[in-house]
Design an enzyme around this catalytic site. Structure first.
Site, PDB file in Angstrom:
ATOM      1  N   SER A   6      -7.975  36.794 -19.148  1.00 44.49           N
ATOM      2  CA  SER A   6      -7.670  37.594 -17.554  1.00 44.49           C
ATOM      3  C   SER A   6      -7.611  39.033 -17.550  1.00 44.49           C
ATOM      4  O   SER A   6      -7.621  39.582 -16.314  1.00 44.49           O
ATOM      5  CB  SER A   6      -6.756  36.939 -16.989  1.00 44.49           C
ATOM      6  OG  SER A   6      -5.552  36.903 -17.534  1.00 44.49           O
ATOM      7  N   LYS A  20      -8.273  41.094 -11.254  1.00 45.04           N
ATOM      8  CA  LYS A  20      -7.708  41.250 -10.027  1.00 45.04           C
ATOM      9  C   LYS A  20      -8.890  42.016  -9.082  1.00 45.04           C
ATOM     10  O   LYS A  20      -8.332  42.008  -7.942  1.00 45.04           O
ATOM     11  CB  LYS A  20      -6.390  42.078 -10.310  1.00 45.04           C
ATOM     12  CG  LYS A  20      -5.231  41.154 -10.960  1.00 45.04           C
ATOM     13  CD  LYS A  20      -4.812  40.281  -9.808  1.00 45.04           C
ATOM     14  CE  LYS A  20      -3.613  39.659 -10.250  1.00 45.04           C
ATOM     15  NZ  LYS A  20      -2.863  38.959  -9.391  1.00 45.04           N
TER      16      LYS A  20
END
Length: 510
Positions: free
Chosen positions: A305, A51
């Site tokens: 992720s 992110k």
């Protein structure tokens, strides 16, 4: 069109803060699946998730006035950390609205990066609505977690690195999806540069907003979402990501909680790192793809992720892993209630590792045993075991897929309820509840149900997840059953299932 993102991705100047993460060969899982599996290690970013790429790229586009006023975002945690870390680097004040169910490790990390945290709502969408209200009240600039061109371009740099790191053949790439920013950026780049690579989006079964949108041909809002994989617990796919993904992905794969837990274990065994549920999601999808399509000898890439999870959640993950890998079977077996029956049963099981063995006396004629055993993955060993026991004369019920058995029965010790007085017209009804786990949630639940009907069974276990699971039996007069269900239907934020006819309950507790 998606190709317009290529220049944005190439122009993203994020590497004074974000890092180029390695593409690691996963030896153990590759051997087991008979495919070459690689993991893109976004868990190694400074904030332990991808992110930071999109958040930092978006902040770099702000003018001086916007930077001076400050920024705000809504996030389940990883976008929050990426934004707070990036804002601190640029000297910008950042306010982050987070769901109250966000793991504490993420909340504290945001605060550690200098972000001002506002906890609101139980899921991302509720936090996002509150963030928009604060935008108006405080004149802040909103930084979306996924529905923004610059954010999508920042996330797309993952694909740019991946293709540069692996110029040889790639058969398929598996990307986790919440709001869709990472998948949109990556899919746009991959399909423009190397269109022969298949791209699959992966979602949790209980938060499959992209799958629903693809089926409907338009974005839809899910009535509710599961929050085990809190990083992808989104009710509606982003507008811009959906526009891109419609033209760039080859399919959507969904994975359940047990499959995600098994993928977390797989990543640990190959990397000695612990992925969060959303971080292991794409590997769970990759494994499901291999199983369903029977592919061999291919090069498959999953995006690891993120690694932001609470330590106490690992207990629950560990419990569910063996079932997710199809390495444990849970059976209810009926034995004759006579001396030597247990010894004979254990001999009939053969040389198998028993993981669970629960029993309490119920009658003079038969004993119901709750037993867990390790089996070889794949399902055939499990089926052969059940068949062999049936052939030896046992009554066998396979409870491996029974949610109540996995979450409650295996932890309960007690036995059958006493026979109710028929003259009173009482019935025992069993219900399973789920609701967001946070301080005071259990007391609030008890306040809702206490004092109305006699509670004859209650089981709650804090397993470190973002939601609570409770099993409750109530003794209810037959004349009040309709009122009971009306009451339950109107409980706020509580999902429930009537488990009265569940065979696990009938065998061990009713």
């Amino acid at each position: 069109m998606p190709h317009t993102y290529i220049k944005r991705i190439l122009d993203a100047r994020i590497y004074d803060l974000a890092v180029e993460t390695p593409l690691d060969f996963a030896k153990s899982i590759s051997t087991r699946l008979d495919n070459r599996v690689l993991l893109k290690r976004e868990d190694l970013q400074p904030v332990f998730s991808f992110k930071i790429r999109g958040a930092y790229n978006r902040l770099l586009q702000l003018n001086d006035e916007q930077k001076a006023r400050g920024v705000i975002a809504a996030s389940a945690g990883n976008h929050a950390q990426g934004l707070a870390y990036s804002a601190q680097h640029l000297g910008i004040d950042a306010t982050i609205v987070m769901p109250r169910t966000t793991p504490a490790i993420k909340v504290e990390a945001v605060r550690g990066y200098g972000g001002h945290v506002v906890l609101h709502g139980d899921v991302f969408d509720e936090a996002a609505a509150h963030a928009q209200q604060l935008v108006t009240e405080r004149n802040l600039t909103y930084i979306p977690p996924y529905d923004d061109a610059d954010v999508i371009a920042g996330q797309g740099t993952v694909a740019m690195e991946l293709l540069r790191q692996h110029p040889a053949n790639i058969d398929a790439v598996f990307i986790p999806v919440g709001g869709g920013g990472l998948a949109a950026g990556m899919a746009a780049y991959i399909k423009f540069v190397r269109p022969g690579i298949k791209v699959y989006a992966v979602e949790p079964e209980d938060a499959a907003c992209l799958h629903a949108a693809m089926q409907a041909g338009e974005r839809v809002i899910l009535p509710e979402v599961g929050i085990f994989a809190d990083g992808v617990a989104v009710k509606q796919i982003g507008e811009e990501p959906f526009r891109i993904l419609q033209d760039t992905i080859d399919g959507v794969i969904t994975a359940n909680t047990d499959e995600i837990c098994a993928a977390i274990k797989d990543i640990f065994e190959d990397t000695r790192s612990i992925a969060e549920p959303a971080g292991a999601l794409s590997l769970a999808g990759l494994k499901k793809y291999v199983a369903e399509h029977g592919v061999h000898g291919q090069t498959l890439i999953a995006i690891d992720s993120g690694a932001n999870t609470n330590f106490d959640r690992l207990r629950y993950i560990s419990e569910r892993t063996e079932i997710g890998e199809q390495r444990e079977v849970i059976l209810a077996v009926t034995l004759p209630e006579k001396p030597g029956a247990y010894r004979t049963f254990c001999e009939d099981l053969g040389r198998r590792n028993i993981t669970e063995f629960n029993y309490r006396y119920a009658s003079d004629s038969a004993a119901h045993v709750f037993v867990g055993m390790q089996v070889a993955p794949g399902g055939s060993d499990r089926r052969e075991l059940v068949t062999r026991l049936v052939d030896k004369g046992y009554q066998v019920l396979d409870l491996t897929e029974n949610e109540m058995a996995k979450g409650h029965i295996r932890h309960l010790v007690g036995g059958h309820a006493p026979v109710l007085d028929s003259q009173l017209g009482l019935e025992e009804r069993l219900f399973r509840f789920e609701f967001p786990e946070r301080p005071g949630a259990l007391v609030k639940f008890l306040n809702h149900i206490a004092g109305r009907w006699n509670i004859s069974l209650f089981h709650y276990r804090n397993h470190g997840s973002a939601f609570a699971r409770i099993l409750v039996a109530m003794q209810v007069p037959s004349s009040e059953l309709e009122g009971l269900y009306t009451f339950l239907d109107n409980l706020p934020t509580y999902r429930y299932w009537d488990e009265t006819d569940n065979p696990a309950y009938q065998l061990f507790l009713a």
